[in-house]
Design a protein around this motif. Structure first.
Motif, PDB file in Angstrom:
ATOM      1  N   PHE A  58       0.883  -1.171   0.043  1.00  0.00           N
ATOM      2  CA  PHE A  58       0.251  -0.105   0.014  1.00  0.00           C
ATOM      3  C   PHE A  58       0.798   1.089  -0.122  1.00  0.00           C
ATOM      4  O   PHE A  58       2.099   1.213   0.557  1.00  0.00           O
ATOM      5  CB  PHE A  58      -0.923   0.116   1.433  1.00  0.00           C
ATOM      6  N   PRO A  59       0.380   2.281  -0.699  1.00  0.00           N
ATOM      7  CA  PRO A  59       1.149   3.375  -0.923  1.00  0.00           C
ATOM      8  C   PRO A  59       1.183   4.214   0.829  1.00  0.00           C
ATOM      9  O   PRO A  59      -0.035   4.374   1.338  1.00  0.00           O
ATOM     10  CB  PRO A  59       0.600   4.375  -1.785  1.00  0.00           C
ATOM     11  N   THR A  60       2.272   4.925   1.170  1.00  0.00           N
ATOM     12  CA  THR A  60       2.294   5.748   2.359  1.00  0.00           C
ATOM     13  C   THR A  60       2.758   7.268   2.089  1.00  0.00           C
ATOM     14  O   THR A  60       3.533   7.617   2.901  1.00  0.00           O
ATOM     15  CB  THR A  60       2.906   5.052   3.566  1.00  0.00           C
ATOM     16  N   THR A  61       2.703   7.684   0.789  1.00  0.00           N
ATOM     17  CA  THR A  61       3.480   8.854   0.491  1.00  0.00           C
ATOM     18  C   THR A  61       2.945  10.112   1.158  1.00  0.00           C
ATOM     19  O   THR A  61       3.605  10.868   1.818  1.00  0.00           O
ATOM     20  CB  THR A  61       3.740   8.817  -0.959  1.00  0.00           C
ATOM     21  N   ALA A  62       1.504   9.986   0.902  1.00  0.00           N
ATOM     22  CA  ALA A  62       0.632  11.128   1.688  1.00  0.00           C
ATOM     23  C   ALA A  62       0.514  10.761   3.096  1.00  0.00           C
ATOM     24  O   ALA A  62       0.425   9.694   3.405  1.00  0.00           O
ATOM     25  CB  ALA A  62      -0.503  11.202   0.701  1.00  0.00           C
ATOM     26  N   LYS A  63       0.095  11.753   3.835  1.00  0.00           N
ATOM     27  CA  LYS A  63      -0.052  11.542   5.302  1.00  0.00           C
ATOM     28  C   LYS A  63      -1.284  10.806   5.359  1.00  0.00           C
ATOM     29  O   LYS A  63      -1.249   9.953   6.299  1.00  0.00           O
ATOM     30  CB  LYS A  63       0.017  12.959   5.996  1.00  0.00           C
ATOM     31  N   TRP A  64      -2.137  11.084   4.674  1.00  0.00           N
ATOM     32  CA  TRP A  64      -3.712  10.340   4.872  1.00  0.00           C
ATOM     33  C   TRP A  64      -3.418   8.827   4.557  1.00  0.00           C
ATOM     34  O   TRP A  64      -4.013   7.822   5.023  1.00  0.00           O
ATOM     35  CB  TRP A  64      -4.908  10.998   4.061  1.00  0.00           C
ATOM     36  N   GLN A  65      -2.691   8.496   3.680  1.00  0.00           N
ATOM     37  CA  GLN A  65      -2.186   6.948   3.240  1.00  0.00           C
ATOM     38  C   GLN A  65      -1.494   6.386   4.239  1.00  0.00           C
ATOM     39  O   GLN A  65      -1.822   5.340   4.678  1.00  0.00           O
ATOM     40  CB  GLN A  65      -1.519   7.085   1.912  1.00  0.00           C
ATOM     41  N   TYR A  66      -0.598   7.144   4.930  1.00  0.00           N
ATOM     42  CA  TYR A  66       0.294   6.584   5.989  1.00  0.00           C
ATOM     43  C   TYR A  66      -0.669   6.224   7.083  1.00  0.00           C
ATOM     44  O   TYR A  66      -0.680   5.459   7.886  1.00  0.00           O
ATOM     45  CB  TYR A  66       1.248   7.809   6.475  1.00  0.00           C
ATOM     46  N   GLU A  67      -1.532   7.175   7.540  1.00  0.00           N
ATOM     47  CA  GLU A  67      -2.567   6.903   8.750  1.00  0.00           C
ATOM     48  C   GLU A  67      -3.388   5.837   8.364  1.00  0.00           C
ATOM     49  O   GLU A  67      -4.002   5.227   9.371  1.00  0.00           O
ATOM     50  CB  GLU A  67      -3.305   8.272   8.966  1.00  0.00           C
ATOM     51  N   ARG A  68      -3.907   5.893   6.980  1.00  0.00           N
ATOM     52  CA  ARG A  68      -4.982   4.702   6.587  1.00  0.00           C
ATOM     53  C   ARG A  68      -4.245   3.210   6.517  1.00  0.00           C
ATOM     54  O   ARG A  68      -4.860   2.304   7.008  1.00  0.00           O
ATOM     55  CB  ARG A  68      -5.581   5.137   5.432  1.00  0.00           C
ATOM     56  N   PHE A  69      -3.099   3.265   6.040  1.00  0.00           N
ATOM     57  CA  PHE A  69      -2.611   1.964   5.617  1.00  0.00           C
ATOM     58  C   PHE A  69      -1.572   1.237   6.697  1.00  0.00           C
ATOM     59  O   PHE A  69      -1.071   0.140   6.670  1.00  0.00           O
ATOM     60  CB  PHE A  69      -2.098   1.776   4.374  1.00  0.00           C
ATOM     61  N   ARG A  70      -0.856   2.223   7.634  1.00  0.00           N
ATOM     62  CA  ARG A  70       0.147   1.613   8.207  1.00  0.00           C
ATOM     63  C   ARG A  70      -0.130   0.410   9.074  1.00  0.00           C
ATOM     64  O   ARG A  70       0.787  -0.451   9.299  1.00  0.00           O
ATOM     65  CB  ARG A  70       0.846   2.818   9.097  1.00  0.00           C
TER      66      ARG A  70
END
Length: 263
Positions: A58-70
């Protein structure tokens, strides 16, 4: 070896509950903006979770991606079931896709699966497209709400995971936008989408309406498995599945999900 964030978090939360300090630490966690700090310190552009022996990225480049997928999604058991149930060449419907957890898992664990992802909120659909582009999977995003009628309807203005049609639950929505609606039968008949082999539905209370809009398709093509989350319309969902010749059982999950198969 990669640590499974889902399991680590579960054990940690259980320990904090026993000590009686979880709620206080949660308030401190958000007051100190810990997720933002962790995101700034994180060098990764992607994160990998293991699903039934498959590495799903999963991508975590954007902050919302990090918060959603970490951390791993609470429906890990459902992901494992999908990994076992899906076969090459299947068509998978992710109805209520939001930012793409189920769609990405389905596309990653088995080759040549056609994934049709339905997300009516424009902002969430845009985020879903970003996730799809980053993963490189062949996932078709439909910015539309599957329902039992074709047209338009009011939808929650905020693009949260709990966003819903105004008719889905009895509580009134304070702020809404207008989204397009369509029946699954209409989209199949017009060859916009292929008939499904496996369906996942999480429509925040409009789940029975989604099924009614797919009635002819389900009758004609008899999908192998239907996963349907229960919100406020459990009785209607069970009646529909029984009338359609399906038997069902609860999935072991953090959420009330039924697994239905032809009887």
């Amino acid at each position: 070896m990669d640590l499974d964030g889902r399991r680590v978090r579960t054990h940690l939360e259980s320990g904090l509950d026993r000590l009686g300090v979880r709620s206080r630490l949660r308030r401190l966690y958000w007051a100190l903006e810990v997720p933002s700090v962790l995101y700034r310190l994180s060098p990764r552009e992607t994160i990998v979770h293991e699903i039934d022996g498959h590495r799903v990225e999963f991508p975590t480049t954007a902050k919302w991606q990090y918060e959603r997928f970490r951390f791993m999604h609470p429906e890990y058991e459902l992901f494992e079931e999908l990994s076992e149930e899906l076969a090459a060449g299947d068509v998978f419907y992710d109805i209520g896709a939001h930012l793409g957890w189920h769609a990405v898992v389905a596309a990653a664990v088995v080759p040549n699966v056609t994934v049709e992802a339905f997300e009516p909120h424009p902002a969430a659909a845009a985020g879903l497209r970003e996730v799809v582009a980053a993963t490189g999977h062949d996932i078709r995003v439909h910015e539309i709400a599957l329902d039992e009628t074709n047209g338009t309807a009011e939808f929650t203005a905020e693009p949260t995971p709990a966003a819903r049609l105004s008719t889905a639950q009895p509580e009134a929505l304070h702020s809404t936008i207008e989204v397009e609606t369509a029946t699954g039968d209409h989209l199949v008949n017009d060859s916009v989408i292929e008939p499904p082999d496996i369906i996942k539905i999480d429509a925040e209370g409009a789940d029975a309406a989604v099924l009614r809009g797919l009635e002819a398709t389900i009758d004609a093509y008899e999908p192998r498995v239907i996963y349907c989350e229960i919100h406020v319309d459990g009785e209607e969902i069970r009646e529909f599945l029984t009338a359609s010749g399906y038997e069902y059982e609860p999935v072991f999950s953090s959420r009330p999900v039924l697994r239905a198969t032809p009887a």
